[in-house]
Design an enzyme around this catalytic site. Structure first.
Site, PDB file in Angstrom:
ATOM      1  N   THR A  67      94.401 -18.359-130.470  1.00 28.71           N
ATOM      2  CA  THR A  67      95.580 -18.247-129.288  1.00 28.71           C
ATOM      3  C   THR A  67      96.440 -19.036-128.297  1.00 28.71           C
ATOM      4  OG1 THR A  67      93.383 -16.787-129.825  1.00 28.71           O
ATOM      5  CG2 THR A  67      93.990 -16.893-127.160  1.00 28.71           C
ATOM      6  N   CYS A 118      99.644 -34.418-111.392  1.00 25.75           N
ATOM      7  CA  CYS A 118      98.807 -34.451-111.153  1.00 25.75           C
ATOM      8  C   CYS A 118      97.933 -34.770-112.031  1.00 25.75           C
ATOM      9  CB  CYS A 118      98.376 -33.277-111.255  1.00 25.75           C
ATOM     10  SG  CYS A 118      98.855 -31.848-112.814  1.00 25.75           S
ATOM     11  N   VAL A 171      80.708 -25.247-137.413  1.00 26.36           N
ATOM     12  CA  VAL A 171      79.679 -24.493-138.572  1.00 26.36           C
ATOM     13  C   VAL A 171      80.144 -24.937-140.117  1.00 26.36           C
ATOM     14  CG1 VAL A 171      78.889 -22.860-140.445  1.00 26.36           C
ATOM     15  CG2 VAL A 171      79.356 -22.206-136.896  1.00 26.36           C
ATOM     16  N   ARG A 190     100.041 -18.685-137.459  1.00 24.85           N
ATOM     17  CA  ARG A 190      99.379 -17.478-137.668  1.00 24.85           C
ATOM     18  C   ARG A 190      98.953 -17.629-138.982  1.00 24.85           C
ATOM     19  NH1 ARG A 190     104.550 -17.634-137.836  1.00 24.85           N
ATOM     20  NH2 ARG A 190     106.008 -16.648-136.730  1.00 24.85           N
ATOM     21  N   CYS A 217      98.419 -30.106-107.820  1.00 24.86           N
ATOM     22  CA  CYS A 217      98.722 -29.716-108.902  1.00 24.86           C
ATOM     23  C   CYS A 217      99.884 -29.643-108.219  1.00 24.86           C
ATOM     24  CB  CYS A 217      99.589 -29.354-110.131  1.00 24.86           C
ATOM     25  SG  CYS A 217     100.881 -29.003-110.717  1.00 24.86           S
ATOM     26  N   ILE A 246     102.717 -11.789-126.536  1.00 25.55           N
ATOM     27  CA  ILE A 246     103.205  -9.852-126.585  1.00 25.55           C
ATOM     28  C   ILE A 246     102.015  -9.351-126.299  1.00 25.55           C
ATOM     29  CG2 ILE A 246     105.170  -8.892-126.936  1.00 25.55           C
ATOM     30  CD1 ILE A 246     106.105 -11.513-125.689  1.00 25.55           C
ATOM     31  N   CYS A 302     106.801 -30.940-114.710  1.00 26.20           N
ATOM     32  CA  CYS A 302     106.559 -32.260-114.897  1.00 26.20           C
ATOM     33  C   CYS A 302     105.214 -32.370-116.211  1.00 26.20           C
ATOM     34  CB  CYS A 302     106.233 -32.820-113.480  1.00 26.20           C
ATOM     35  SG  CYS A 302     104.240 -33.164-112.838  1.00 26.20           S
ATOM     36  N   ILE A 320      90.275 -13.037-130.400  1.00 28.37           N
ATOM     37  CA  ILE A 320      88.944 -11.878-131.371  1.00 28.37           C
ATOM     38  C   ILE A 320      87.367 -12.192-131.134  1.00 28.37           C
ATOM     39  CG2 ILE A 320      88.607 -10.938-133.666  1.00 28.37           C
ATOM     40  CD1 ILE A 320      90.937 -10.230-132.521  1.00 28.37           C
ATOM     41  N   HIS A 337     102.648  -5.762-128.133  1.00 26.19           N
ATOM     42  CA  HIS A 337     102.998  -5.230-128.680  1.00 26.19           C
ATOM     43  C   HIS A 337     102.507  -3.742-128.676  1.00 26.19           C
ATOM     44  CE1 HIS A 337     104.859  -8.125-130.661  1.00 26.19           C
ATOM     45  NE2 HIS A 337     103.126  -9.088-131.189  1.00 26.19           N
TER      46      HIS A 337
END
Ligand SMILES: Cc1cc2nc3c(=O)[nH]c(=O)nc-3n(C[C@H](O)[C@H](O)[C@H](O)COP(=O)(O)OP(=O)(O)OC[C@H]3O[C@@H](n4cnc5c(N)ncnc54)[C@H](O)[C@@H]3O)c2cc1C
Ligand code: SF4
Lengths: 928, 122
Positions: free
Chosen positions: A41, A442, A172, A310, A400, A47, A437, A12, A49
């Site tokens: 995030t 890596c 902050v 969430r 990698c 998804i 892995c 956002i 939606h």
């Protein structure tokens, strides 16, 4: 003085920052963590939606449908993956069919395009493998999937490149309103701004309360997930949901933007905004529910599990408004699902609010809609790859190996104003370390590259936030200097004396060997002794020797050399032979694919992308370690969790210590040996924990690595949880029952800063599978015959890629055989081998597997060694081979353990004179 | 003189017999060994009781070489009680590359007649 300060760099905050960056405004984006996309995030279902789900009249309904419409364009502009797979909400009862009807009507009224109710038959055609009880589904073709952190990073890069100031590691702590402006304290500094945009996710209530009375709360609701191997995405063609309930959208099964399969989440309200641990209970719930939707989900292919929180608002809806009490302060709060899909629409809306306040503003001439390409090197076409390597040879160096990520991509991810600063930062931007892995291979290289590019010492490189240190400092307390990380040359061996390099421009070799560990080297030596001159060994690392170079302990070579060597000594004996015999090698070269037709493509920084034809091929790629995710230990995911072999590489080769107070999980040899290494390098080993009633490693290693140092060995125990936010702080252990499951009520806490996982190895067969070779379920490696030839003619395999060996001497024996077999194949030039009959080997009672799987009597040479593993501890037992019901060979064994390879040599004379189909090997009690 | 009983695990085969070993009071130098399931255990007990030894494998700091650490080992097993002093000695040692495999890095380690040698070329 800034025009606007955006607090929080999740999807956002970054979407708003990029939108506002189009205008001529002074902007700052403030993030408490070390990187963007670190909160919700980072861990969600990803998804996009379609938008039929939210309650009518809510902001969620409004922004979801709008956001969905904007996605394709946004992702195209930013060069970020977006696949419109469509979604199916599946009904299992008449009642649920009614719910679907309701959703259909609702979706149509919102303007969700092309919704369709599909019946059972069509549904099963669209999505094969659904559970039998399904009745129908709501199909929404506009739903899709993306990579949320790559998208957020791309948004941040675009914003930062357009002049938005990005401040990371800046929590902050105070906001003061002074007339028309705000003073914000963040990360120890003060900034001034006219407008504040609160996009602080889980912490949005706290930020709001810095200037306003509390009028909403953010309650974290945890969701746990499984992520499955890259090759499993096809298990779901669409995003598959159960019918929604009051509790939410339920456990979904979906492909990811990178071809993995994601399964989850559950929904559990938790108290802490940092409670991102996984739990055994939560994951079990997810699994149970997913299996209701789809049959035969490949849970054995789990590469990791994780959880996200969430940010649920107490109002139930998004809160997007300028507050009445404090003008100029805009809350963008309570953005839980469908926040990801809504982001672009929310950004447009909030930008509108800001422009209303600042008054019309000119365009920003420095606006940069996309800072760079995010297409992974491996997705480019051949010409593009060639061109990129020519321009920058670092794109020819694969770092990698699971995801085929190049050094060039890693360096590019570090560059720029929103570049990666940590190992997780690299993983989010490039996926290096995000493969099967999980950074086991890596990790050390990524740390070296970060240190080089950022001009830091490797021990200063963090997993993520400042406290998440990975290394505790150089061994011996002395700076670790290395000249290798450049690794430009494709020929240099770190041992003095030259390895031969192939002539330029050759595109055919009689024999190409993939992997220069002990298996590859022994195969090369044997083939040369059979008169094959034109041999090429291709090795990914900067030197030959494979895993042996990090096994600096002794115990190698008792059978082959009749003396006890260390790993590097054993390797060097073979490297010397390759030099003497003038066998050509390409180092720093990664094989990308092998075809049925024995065409091999490989890449390195000097020759770029290459395609060569081989007369015969030997696969000798070794194995990889089982990761924590694959073993599925719940808890948090802090720094300080290492596969034991990776720790071994850090300590023995790179010269860095991985921890001070170490717990070893698993009593395999690597774990036991690492326990002693830690003690010898000045660390403490708190305990070795083993789920079984006995130690899995050699008795000698138990005595000399564990008992000698008074380290407690906790048999029949397991780790039930790992604790610690940034670095491991401790673990919970519990006793195990006969099924190796934790017994409730026996939990105990152990304090430690490091956990080493020593839980077994898995043959590394991605190339073999790509060539169409089928793997044996018992070994995880190719099915082979007595010459170690796979099911595909002319392609042989040996060493740990076929089955995991305990002793390198067996690897050598087996690989000599493969080398001879391949030489013979080349010399035959397509002619069929001598006549004779063939039979299969079959593991009987007490035996887990037998290699080889098939034997042709005419090619048995002076006998064939059968390599086997047994299923448990057996004492005073007889190993016997039977054909046509009669015992053809037997051997009394005082003791057999699963950790040790059993070898039984069968000669042609042993076999019955009439042909037979199967040779069964089994364990029988007592003498026969 | 009290005679010490030592518990030990025979490492010569995967059975790992748990043995109790002590010196016979009447025959100095002779041991009484209990718990072994074969006679190899007795030989092991004699060595491990009177003169337990270990091979030490570690690394030393190397300068001027492609890699930062050189793997080393003791050329012969050394007395068990000298393992930590040996580790200290090895930790203090630094070498300059290039080094050939087998090069003696520390001669006559702690007077044990065992050398610390390089186990690879670097
Ligand atoms: C801690 C530990 C202790 C051990 N202890 C002992 C012991 O005491 N005694 C004993 O005898 N054995 C021991 N072993 C076992 C022994 O080391 C292994 O069985 C043996 O090294 C396996 O050899 P390999 O060649 O099959 O695999 P590796 O050594 O892994 O070699 C495979 C090579 O292939 C390369 N490669 C892979 N994919 C590609 C590609 N696509 N392109 C180019 N190159 C590629 C890799 O870089 C690697 O160099 C131990 C192992 C470990 C980990
Ligand atoms: S005493 Fe014999 S049987 Fe027991 S562990 Fe030693 S070698 Fe094996």
């Amino acid at each position: 003085m800034f025009d606007a300060a955006i607090i929080g760099a999740g999807i956002i905050g970054t979407a708003i920052a990029r939108k506002l960056a189009q205008y001529d405004l002074q902007l700052v984006l403030i993030e408490k963590d070390s990187d963007v996309a670190n909160g919700t995030t980072k861990a969600n279902s990803a998804i996009i939606h379609a938008g039929f789900d939210p309650e009518p009249g809510t902001l969620k309904a409004k922004f979801n449908v709008e956001g969905n419409r904007l996605y394709e364009n946004l992702c195209r502009e930013l060069d970020v993956p977006f696949h419109q797979t469509g979604s199916l909400v599946i009904a299992f009862s008449e009642e649920e069919m009614d719910t679907l009807n309701g959703l259909y009507e609702r979706g149509r009224s919102f303007g969700v395009p092309r919704l369709e109710l599909v019946g059972r038959e069509k549904l099963h055609k669209m999505e094969p493998g659904l559970s039998d009880e399904t009745m129908g589904a709501l199909y929404a073709p506009t739903a899709g999937i993306t990579d949320p952190y790559l998208l957020t990073i791309a948004l941040a890069e675009s914003a930062a490149s357009s002049g938005v100031e990005l401040r990371r590691n800046s929590p902050v702590t105070e906001i003061i309103k002074l007339g028309e402006r705000f003073k914000i304290n963040c990360g120890g500094e003060t900034i001034e701004t006219r407008i504040v945009i609160n996009a602080a996710g889980l912490y949005a209530d706290r930020i709001n309360e810095m200037v306003n009375p509390s009028y909403f709360q953010i309650k974290p609701a945890r969701g746990e997930y499984f992520l499955l191997d890259k090759k499993t995405g096809h298990y779901a063609r669409h995003v598959l949901f159960p019918c929604p309930t009051k509790l939410g959208k339920g456990v979904l099964v979906s492909p990811t933007a990178h071809g993995n399969l994601i399964i989850g989440p559950n929904a559990e309200t938790v108290d802490s905004k940092e409670a991102t641990e996984t739990t055994a209970r939560g994951l079990a719930f997810v699994r149970r529910n997913a299996e209701k939707i789809k049959k035969n989900l490949p849970f054995h292919k789990v590469i990791t599990s994780f959880s996200g929180l969430r940010a649920k608002s107490s109002t139930g809806d998004f809160i997007i408004e300028e507050t009445d009490q404090t003008r100029g302060f805009i809350n963008v709060a309570g953005i839980d699902s469908p926040g990801l899909v809504s982001a672009p629409a929310i950004a447009d809306y909030v930008a509108g609010m800001v422009i209303d306040k600042t008054g019309p503003s000119g365009k920003n001439s420095a606006y940069c809609p996309a800072a760079r390409s995010h297409t992974p090197f491996t997705n480019l076409n051949e010409e593009e790859k060639e061109a990129l390597i020519k321009e920058d040879p670092r794109f020819g160096r694969i770092v990698c190996r699971c995801e085929h990520i190049t050094e060039g991509e890693i360096v590019r991810a570090i560059e720029g104003p929103a570049g990666a600063r940590s190992v997780d930062g690299i993983k989010k931007r490039t996926r290096a370390g995000g493969g099967r892995c999980q950074g086991g291979f890596c990790g050390p290289k990524v740390i070296r590259i970060l240190a080089r590019e950022l001009n830091l010492e490797p021990e200063e490189i963090k997993k993520d936030n400042p406290e998440s240190y990975i290394l505790t400092g150089p061994t011996k307390g002395k700076k670790s200097e290395s000249t290798v990380p450049g690794r430009t040359s494709t020929t240099c061996s770190t041992a003095p004396g030259e390895l031969k390099t192939p002539e330029e421009g050759r595109d055919y070799h009689d024999l190409v060997i993939i992997g220069g560990g002990p298996a590859g080297m022994a195969a090369a030596v044997a083939a040369r002794e059979q008169g094959i001159d034109d041999i090429l060994v291709i090795e990914r690392d900067h030197e030959l020797g494979g895993i042996l170079q990090q096994c600096i302990h002794n115990g190698f070579g008792l059978h082959q050399f009749r003396e006890e060597l260390t790993g590097p000594e054993y390797a060097e004996r073979f490297i010397d032979q390759l030099k003497q015999k003038g066998i050509s090698c390409k180092l720093n070269s990664m094989v990308l694919s092998v075809g049925k037709d024995r065409r091999i493509t490989f890449v390195n920084s000097k020759d770029g992308l290459n395609s060569i034809q081989a007369g015969a091929v030997v696969l000798a790629m070794g194995c990889r370690e089982r990761t924590r995710g694959a073993i599925n230990v719940p808890g948090t995911r802090p720094a300080g969790i290492f596969p034991a072999g990776m720790a071994q590489r850090f300590v023995n080769i790179e010269g860095y210590m991985v921890g001070r107070k170490v717990v070893v999980f698993g009593s395999g040899d690597i774990g036991l040996i690492m326990a002693r290494r830690v003690v010898w390098e000045g660390g403490e080993v708190v305990a070795v924990i083993e789920r079984k009633p006995y130690s899995e490693g050699l008795i000698r290693n138990y005595v000399q690595c564990v008992e000698d140092y008074g380290i407690p060995m906790l048999l029949q125990h397991t780790i039930t949880s790992i604790k610690g936010k940034d670095r491991v702080e401790g673990i919970t252990i519990a006793k195990t029952d006969q099924n190796k499951q934790p017994v409730e009520g026996t939990e105990k806490e152990l304090e430690c800063d490091t956990v080493l996982f020593s839980r077994g190895l898995i043959p590394e067969n991605e190339l073999s599978v790509g060539a169409g070779i089928s793997l044996h379920p018992g070994t995880g490696g190719p099915v082979v015959n007595e010459t170690m030839e796979t099911e595909i003619e002319g392609i042989f395999a040996c060493g740990n890629v076929v089955h995991v060996h305990d002793l390198v001497d067996w690897v050598t024996e087996e690989s000599y055989k493969a080398g001879r077999g391949a030489a013979d194949y080349v010399k035959r030039q397509g002619q069929e081998p001598a006549e004779g009959y063939s039979f299969k080997t079959k593991p009987g009672t007490g035996i887990n597997y037998i290699v080889p799987h098939k034997i042709r009597t005419a090619l048995m040479e002076d006998g064939v060694e059968l390599y086997m593993r047994c299923d448990g501890h057996h004492q005073n037992t007889t190993l016997q081979a039977r054909a046509n019901g009669q015992v053809v060979k037997s051997a009394a064994k005082k003791v057999l353990t699963p950790g040790e390879m059993i070898v039984l040599k069968i000669k042609e004379d042993d076999l019955p004179s009439d042909s037979f189909d199967e040779l069964t090997v089994e364990l029988a009690k007592g003498d026969i | 003189m009290t005679l010490e009983t030592k518990e030990m695990i025979c490492i010569l085969c995967p059975l790992g017999c748990k043995m109790r070993v002590k010196e016979k009071p009447d025959q100095p130098g002779e041991l009484s060994v209990r718990g072994q399931q074969c006679k190899l255990g007795v030989d092991y007990a004699y060595d491990e009781y009177s003169n337990p030894t270990r091979t030490v494998t570690s690394t030393v700091v190397i300068h001027n070489a492609p890699l930062p650490r050189l793997p080393v080992k003791t050329s012969k097993p050394i007395p068990k009680e000298l393992v930590f002093p040996a580790i200290d000695e090895i930790t203090r040692t630094e070498v300059e590359g290039p080094i050939e495999i087998g090069t003696v890095i520390i001669k006559n380690l702690l007077g044990t007649d065992s050398d610390v040698i390089a186990t690879r070329s670097l």
